[in-house]
Scaffold this motif. Structure first.
Motif, PDB file in Angstrom:
ATOM      1  N   GLY A  23       0.908  -1.168  -0.096  1.00 50.43           N
ATOM      2  CA  GLY A  23       0.182   0.170   0.005  1.00 50.43           C
ATOM      3  C   GLY A  23       0.845   1.412  -0.038  1.00 50.43           C
ATOM      4  N   VAL A  24       0.111   2.299  -0.580  1.00 49.21           N
ATOM      5  CA  VAL A  24       0.952   3.648  -0.629  1.00 49.21           C
ATOM      6  C   VAL A  24      -0.046   4.655  -0.193  1.00 49.21           C
ATOM      7  CG1 VAL A  24       2.117   5.344  -2.022  1.00 49.21           C
ATOM      8  CG2 VAL A  24       2.393   2.857  -2.514  1.00 49.21           C
ATOM      9  N   THR A  25       0.223   5.717   0.720  1.00 47.13           N
ATOM     10  CA  THR A  25      -0.637   6.998   0.635  1.00 47.13           C
ATOM     11  C   THR A  25       0.412   8.244   0.792  1.00 47.13           C
ATOM     12  OG1 THR A  25      -2.675   7.607   1.825  1.00 47.13           O
ATOM     13  CG2 THR A  25      -0.851   6.705   3.269  1.00 47.13           C
ATOM     14  N   LEU A  39       5.584   0.333   8.193  1.00 48.40           N
ATOM     15  CA  LEU A  39       5.293   1.312   7.460  1.00 48.40           C
ATOM     16  C   LEU A  39       6.176   2.228   7.458  1.00 48.40           C
ATOM     17  CD1 LEU A  39       1.378   2.122   8.294  1.00 48.40           C
ATOM     18  CD2 LEU A  39       2.310   1.940   5.852  1.00 48.40           C
ATOM     19  N   SER A  40       6.774   2.930   6.214  1.00 46.78           N
ATOM     20  CA  SER A  40       7.849   3.765   6.046  1.00 46.78           C
ATOM     21  C   SER A  40       7.377   5.090   5.539  1.00 46.78           C
ATOM     22  CB  SER A  40       8.926   3.186   5.406  1.00 46.78           C
ATOM     23  OG  SER A  40       9.243   1.949   5.935  1.00 46.78           O
ATOM     24  N   ALA A  41       8.032   6.186   5.928  1.00 49.03           N
ATOM     25  CA  ALA A  41       7.643   7.777   5.484  1.00 49.03           C
ATOM     26  C   ALA A  41       8.923   7.959   4.743  1.00 49.03           C
ATOM     27  CB  ALA A  41       7.346   8.479   6.629  1.00 49.03           C
ATOM     28  N   LEU A  50      12.481   8.705   6.183  1.00 50.28           N
ATOM     29  CA  LEU A  50      12.456   9.356   7.260  1.00 50.28           C
ATOM     30  C   LEU A  50      12.008   8.765   8.736  1.00 50.28           C
ATOM     31  CD1 LEU A  50      10.733  12.721   5.840  1.00 50.28           C
ATOM     32  CD2 LEU A  50      13.348  12.323   6.056  1.00 50.28           C
ATOM     33  N   ARG A  51      10.937   7.984   8.526  1.00 50.39           N
ATOM     34  CA  ARG A  51      10.301   7.264   9.734  1.00 50.39           C
ATOM     35  C   ARG A  51       9.860   5.773   9.340  1.00 50.39           C
ATOM     36  NH1 ARG A  51       5.578   9.459  11.965  1.00 50.39           N
ATOM     37  NH2 ARG A  51       6.047   8.249  13.797  1.00 50.39           N
ATOM     38  N   THR A  52      10.059   4.924  10.466  1.00 50.12           N
ATOM     39  CA  THR A  52       9.350   3.567  10.136  1.00 50.12           C
ATOM     40  C   THR A  52       8.633   3.159  11.362  1.00 50.12           C
ATOM     41  OG1 THR A  52      11.359   2.998   8.831  1.00 50.12           O
ATOM     42  CG2 THR A  52       9.904   1.142   9.783  1.00 50.12           C
ATOM     43  N   LEU A  53       7.446   2.614  11.029  1.00 47.05           N
ATOM     44  CA  LEU A  53       6.627   2.265  12.265  1.00 47.05           C
ATOM     45  C   LEU A  53       6.544   0.656  11.954  1.00 47.05           C
ATOM     46  CD1 LEU A  53       3.619   4.692  11.905  1.00 47.05           C
ATOM     47  CD2 LEU A  53       5.577   4.974  13.349  1.00 47.05           C
TER      48      LEU A  53
END
Length: 230
Positions: A23-25, A39-41, A50-53
């Motif tokens: 998925g992409v948003t 999920l990565s930003a 920048l970030r990873t959840l």
């Protein structure tokens, strides 16, 4: 029906530790992409992650202006992007894992079902299906932009971006990706770009949205950036 060849303006990745992009948003600044267990930003200008959840993320992703939504098997999780905490869950319409792409529009979630050739509009509080749109193709990523409904499709080595009539499901426009370039997730930046998950390539791609209007970012600028990243 209009047909055109995709204009891929930039490729991101492959990313360390990422074997597949789902998925992409887009949150207005960062592109979020799902890659199985996180999920990565991504900063679309620099290409930097920048970030990873850490969260289950094997299918569609959406953003409502405040929260992230992520398909996780038979549920859809509402996630706080600041902490990664799951704030609520609702049932995914596919149940058995056939759900693919997801988008936020009109205060609701729009969830694609790959093999069923369907897009469901669902209540984000309960998961209730409000309406269903039939497509004539496999459905991967889903996005809305300027009142237009688009979805990705991927069948063997053929992948396309389809603009469909939200009432009838008829294909109004088709953007053909190069052979062997798949589309998993799909999201618009709200303007002239689509961000496309590249499935097991581990890549994310920026594709020019067909438009009569002049784009804010020129093809040459994007190509220069792409070459600089290689």
């Amino acid at each position: 029906m209009k047909r055109s060849a995709a204009r891929i303006l930039r490729e991101y990745g492959p990313f360390p530790g990422v074997s597949s992009v789902h998925g992409v948003t887009f949150d207005g600044t960062q592109v979020w992409f799902a890659s199985g267990d996180r999920l990565s930003a991504l900063d679309p200008a620099s290409g930097e992650t920048l970030r990873t959840l850490d969260t289950a993320s094997r299918a569609g992703t959406a953003f409502d202006g405040r929260h992230l939504y992520q398909i996780a098997g038979d549920t859809i999780n509402r996630i706080d992007p600041a902490t990664g905490d799951v704030l609520a869950t609702i049932p995914a319409p596919g149940g058995a894992g056939d759900d693919s792409g997801m988008a936020w529009a009109e205060g609701t979630l729009w969830v694609g079902q790959y093999r069923e050739h369907k897009i469901h509009q669902i209540d984000p509080q309960t998961g209730a299906i409000l309406r269903t749109i039939e497509s004539n193709r496999f459905v991967t990523g889903v996005t809305w932009v300027d009142g237009e409904l688009w979805h990705g499709t991927w069948d063997d080595d053929t992948s396309e971006l389809l603009h469909i009539d939200p009432q009838t499901g008829d294909v109004l426009e088709c953007v053909e990706m190069p052979a062997g370039v798949g589309v998993s997730g799909l999201e618009s930046d709200g303007g002239e770009l689509f961000f496309c998950g590249g499935g097991n390539s581990g890549k994310l791609r920026a594709v020019r949205r067909p438009s009569k209007e002049a784009a804010d970012v020129t093809d040459s600028d994007m190509r220069d950036n792409s070459e600089a990243d290689k």
